[in-house]
Design an enzyme around this catalytic site. Structure first.
Site, PDB file in Angstrom:
ATOM      1  N   ARG A   1       0.867  -1.175   0.000  1.00 34.47           N
ATOM      2  CA  ARG A   1       0.000   0.000   0.000  1.00 34.47           C
ATOM      3  C   ARG A   1       0.904   1.225   0.000  1.00 34.47           C
ATOM      4  O   ARG A   1       1.672   1.445   0.939  1.00 34.47           O
ATOM      5  CB  ARG A   1      -0.932  -0.001   1.209  1.00 34.47           C
ATOM      6  CG  ARG A   1      -1.927   1.168   1.271  1.00 34.47           C
ATOM      7  CD  ARG A   1      -2.920   0.940   2.403  1.00 34.47           C
ATOM      8  NE  ARG A   1      -3.891   2.009   2.543  1.00 34.47           N
ATOM      9  CZ  ARG A   1      -3.859   2.934   3.507  1.00 34.47           C
ATOM     10  NH1 ARG A   1      -2.874   2.929   4.408  1.00 34.47           N
ATOM     11  NH2 ARG A   1      -4.794   3.854   3.583  1.00 34.47           N
TER      12      ARG A   1
ATOM     13  N   ASN B   1      -7.005   8.035   2.569  1.00 30.40           N
ATOM     14  CA  ASN B   1      -6.656   7.470   3.871  1.00 30.40           C
ATOM     15  C   ASN B   1      -7.465   8.105   4.991  1.00 30.40           C
ATOM     16  O   ASN B   1      -7.602   9.332   5.059  1.00 30.40           O
ATOM     17  CB  ASN B   1      -5.164   7.700   4.138  1.00 30.40           C
ATOM     18  CG  ASN B   1      -4.700   7.079   5.438  1.00 30.40           C
ATOM     19  OD1 ASN B   1      -4.674   5.865   5.572  1.00 30.40           O
ATOM     20  ND2 ASN B   1      -4.343   7.910   6.409  1.00 30.40           N
ATOM     21  N   GLU B   2      -8.029   7.275   5.866  1.00 30.12           N
ATOM     22  CA  GLU B   2      -8.700   7.724   7.092  1.00 30.12           C
ATOM     23  C   GLU B   2      -9.432   9.052   6.869  1.00 30.12           C
ATOM     24  O   GLU B   2      -9.102  10.069   7.476  1.00 30.12           O
ATOM     25  CB  GLU B   2      -7.677   7.840   8.217  1.00 30.12           C
ATOM     26  CG  GLU B   2      -6.971   6.527   8.489  1.00 30.12           C
ATOM     27  CD  GLU B   2      -5.897   6.597   9.569  1.00 30.12           C
ATOM     28  OE1 GLU B   2      -5.681   7.692  10.133  1.00 30.12           O
ATOM     29  OE2 GLU B   2      -5.280   5.557   9.849  1.00 30.12           O
TER      30      GLU B   2
ATOM     31  N   HIS C   1      -8.702   0.167   9.938  1.00 28.15           N
ATOM     32  CA  HIS C   1      -7.380   0.308  10.538  1.00 28.15           C
ATOM     33  C   HIS C   1      -7.485  -0.072  12.008  1.00 28.15           C
ATOM     34  O   HIS C   1      -8.330   0.467  12.730  1.00 28.15           O
ATOM     35  CB  HIS C   1      -6.872   1.746  10.366  1.00 28.15           C
ATOM     36  CG  HIS C   1      -6.619   2.111   8.933  1.00 28.15           C
ATOM     37  ND1 HIS C   1      -6.129   3.344   8.551  1.00 28.15           N
ATOM     38  CD2 HIS C   1      -6.790   1.402   7.783  1.00 28.15           C
ATOM     39  CE1 HIS C   1      -6.010   3.379   7.231  1.00 28.15           C
ATOM     40  NE2 HIS C   1      -6.413   2.210   6.744  1.00 28.15           N
TER      41      HIS C   1
ATOM     42  N   TYR D   1      -5.860  -0.203  15.535  1.00 22.41           N
ATOM     43  CA  TYR D   1      -4.878   0.224  16.520  1.00 22.41           C
ATOM     44  C   TYR D   1      -5.512   0.057  17.905  1.00 22.41           C
ATOM     45  O   TYR D   1      -6.052  -0.991  18.225  1.00 22.41           O
ATOM     46  CB  TYR D   1      -4.405   1.642  16.221  1.00 22.41           C
ATOM     47  CG  TYR D   1      -3.621   1.756  14.928  1.00 22.41           C
ATOM     48  CD1 TYR D   1      -2.304   1.307  14.843  1.00 22.41           C
ATOM     49  CD2 TYR D   1      -4.194   2.299  13.777  1.00 22.41           C
ATOM     50  CE1 TYR D   1      -1.573   1.400  13.657  1.00 22.41           C
ATOM     51  CE2 TYR D   1      -3.478   2.397  12.591  1.00 22.41           C
ATOM     52  CZ  TYR D   1      -2.168   1.945  12.533  1.00 22.41           C
ATOM     53  OH  TYR D   1      -1.459   2.045  11.365  1.00 22.41           O
TER      54      TYR D   1
ATOM     55  N   GLU E   1      -4.472  -1.115   7.800  1.00 19.15           N
ATOM     56  CA  GLU E   1      -3.344  -0.718   8.643  1.00 19.15           C
ATOM     57  C   GLU E   1      -3.516  -1.389   9.994  1.00 19.15           C
ATOM     58  O   GLU E   1      -4.634  -1.549  10.483  1.00 19.15           O
ATOM     59  CB  GLU E   1      -3.290   0.799   8.880  1.00 19.15           C
ATOM     60  CG  GLU E   1      -2.847   1.648   7.727  1.00 19.15           C
ATOM     61  CD  GLU E   1      -2.693   3.120   8.134  1.00 19.15           C
ATOM     62  OE1 GLU E   1      -2.530   3.385   9.361  1.00 19.15           O
ATOM     63  OE2 GLU E   1      -2.756   3.987   7.260  1.00 19.15           O
TER      64      GLU E   1
ATOM     65  N   TRP F   1       1.302  -1.464   9.090  1.00 17.04           N
ATOM     66  CA  TRP F   1       1.938  -0.139   9.072  1.00 17.04           C
ATOM     67  C   TRP F   1       3.201  -0.215   9.920  1.00 17.04           C
ATOM     68  O   TRP F   1       3.143  -0.598  11.074  1.00 17.04           O
ATOM     69  CB  TRP F   1       0.993   0.919   9.641  1.00 17.04           C
ATOM     70  CG  TRP F   1       1.581   2.292   9.471  1.00 17.04           C
ATOM     71  CD1 TRP F   1       2.509   2.896  10.280  1.00 17.04           C
ATOM     72  CD2 TRP F   1       1.334   3.198   8.398  1.00 17.04           C
ATOM     73  NE1 TRP F   1       2.855   4.124   9.785  1.00 17.04           N
ATOM     74  CE2 TRP F   1       2.148   4.331   8.622  1.00 17.04           C
ATOM     75  CE3 TRP F   1       0.525   3.163   7.261  1.00 17.04           C
ATOM     76  CZ2 TRP F   1       2.159   5.433   7.761  1.00 17.04           C
ATOM     77  CZ3 TRP F   1       0.546   4.256   6.413  1.00 17.04           C
ATOM     78  CH2 TRP F   1       1.331   5.375   6.657  1.00 17.04           C
TER      79      TRP F   1
END
Length: 440
Positions: A75, A152-153, A219, A221, A248, A277
């Site tokens: 990516r 992205n995001e 993503h 996290y 991610e 990531w």
């Protein structure tokens, strides 16, 4: 890259609808039954990393290095000009050429949209589409090699309520302009969707794509710090037959400690793609997310060791795209599952059947999907002991909450009723997660 979030609120119950049947197959990647397929019909599961190309354009060996460690996808961070210097058409063409040279599938993303509504200067999704239109000539004809990740995001924790409508509009603009690529869309809330905005609107966004060729990216996290949260989120997409990837994730983060072991295990068992990531060059206090030190592939960090060489990591689970001549499982498991299909009753235009799959591995399977294709136009009308999704002939049966585990040497049986017209020929092949089963 991204910023910390508020701690996730309690999970909300939601039910996603089945996707609408796709239109004519595109020339490159396509989505069917919640899975991603190459143009020749081979299933493709992303196993790769993120590379911050726009900030480190001098690191020209990064793609070759990630490929050498086993990745099948990269990516690539691009800039549309709102926050960082625009990557022009020539540069995008060079990136695509480098991906192809190194036999990597390219996921190209605009990073300027990160945290719109909360991050000063962030680009809108509409501006991201403007960028893609401006570099379209570098992407036309590359549909077998490139997936377009719009932005992205695209929202922080403010203004995310318009994510669904803005995302649908962006997809439709790209389609109207002639983009036939698989499109990837990121979740809001700095990519982590703790408000479940993407989760609860994914079905309508997918249906709004004229090509039915959209993949959703979460993503993971600090919001995803427990196995329950990870399995619930990914499982809802799987149950609904909607395509999801972990676009991610890391082993740690400033907003909490993600459960990376569950991310690896669940994506492996469910056949879900992931892109960690990131390769190298992180700053702002998250340098620990570098997989290698100083872009040197000989200096793997602990995170790099985990994602490339650890259990369910890239080396163990990555398959090269068949467009490059790949497709061989790095861990072949012939005979590791067997399947038996049996019609238990039949009447005019209807029938009842069951599928029994045996796990012949020495380890238990945690979370499963059984896939097959009906050869005679049959349709599933009801299913028990699994959650069905069907697109054209393709059927995906996903475990129920109470039978997700198949012990070593154990089996699972699902039953269903179906309809048929003109014939009721039995399916010839069954796949358990990513393993093709032999006949019982």
């Amino acid at each position: 890259m991204r910023k910390a979030l508020a701690i996730v609120t309690a999970l909300m119950a939601a039910t996603l609808c089945l996707p609408v049947t796709a239109s004519a197959a595109p020339t490159g990647f396509r989505v069917s039954g919640g899975k991603l397929y190459e143009s020749n019909g081979a299933e493709f599961v992303m196993r790769g990393v993120n590379h911050a190309h726009t900030w480190y354009q001098q690191q020209t060996s990064a793609l070759a290095d990630t490929k050498a460690l086993g990745a099948n996808t990269v990516r690539v961070v691009l800039a549309s000009g709102q926050r960082w210097t625009k990557n022009d058409t020539a540069d995008v063409a060079n990136v695509v050429s480098s991906c192809k040279q190194n036999k990597l599938i390219c996921v190209l993303e605009v990073h300027d949209t990160t945290g719109f509504g909360e991050q000063s200067g962030a680009a809108t999704l509409a501006q991201a589409v403007d960028y893609w239109l401006s570099v379209q000539s570098a992407l036309t004809g590359q549909e077998k090699y490139v997936i377009v990740n719009i932005g992205n995001e695209p929202y922080g924790n403010t203004g995310y309520q318009t994510w669904a409508s803005d995302t649908s509009t962006a997809i439709q603009r790209l389609r109207a302009a002639g983009f036939t690529h698989t499109i990837m869309v990121d979740a809001p809330n700095w990519g982590q969707d703790w408000t479940f905005t993407m989760r609860d609107n994914a079905a309508s966004v997918f249906a709004g794509d004229p090509d039915r060729n959209t993949v959703f990216s979460i993503h993971m996290y600090g919001v995803f710090d427990t196995a329950a949260e990870i399995n619930d989120y990914l499982g809802r997409f799987r149950s609904a037959g909607l395509p999801i990837v972990v676009g991610e994730f890391g082993h740690d983060h400033s907003d909490g400690n993600p459960d990376e072991d569950t991310i690896f295990a669940t994506t492996r068992s469910q056949g879900i793609g992931y892109l960690g990531w990131s390769w190298s060059g992180n700053g702002g206090g998250v340098e620990y997310l570098d997989m290698v030190t100083g872009f040197d592939p000989a200096r793997l960090t602990s995170w790099g060791q985990r994602i490339f060489n650890g259990t369910d990591g890239i080396k163990a689970t990555s398959r090269e795209a068949t467009v490059y001549g790949g497709g061989t499982d790095p861990e072949p498991e012939p005979g590791m599952c067997t399947a038996n299909y049996r019609v238990t009753g039949q009447w005019q235009n209807g029938f009842q059947a069951e599928v029994t799959v045996h796990n012949r591995r020495s380890a238990a399977i945690e979370g499963w999907q059984i896939r097959w294709a009906f050869p005679s136009g049959q349709r599933v009308t009801n299913m028990w002991h699994a959650v069905p999704a069907q697109t054209n002939a393709d059927v995906v049966a996903t475990n129920a909450s109470y039978n997700a585990r198949i012990p070593a040497g154990g089996s699972v049986t699902i039953g269903f009723t179906g309809s048929w017209t003109g014939g009721n020929t039995a399916p010839s092949a069954f796949v358990l997660n990513t393993t093709t089963c032999t006949a019982a």
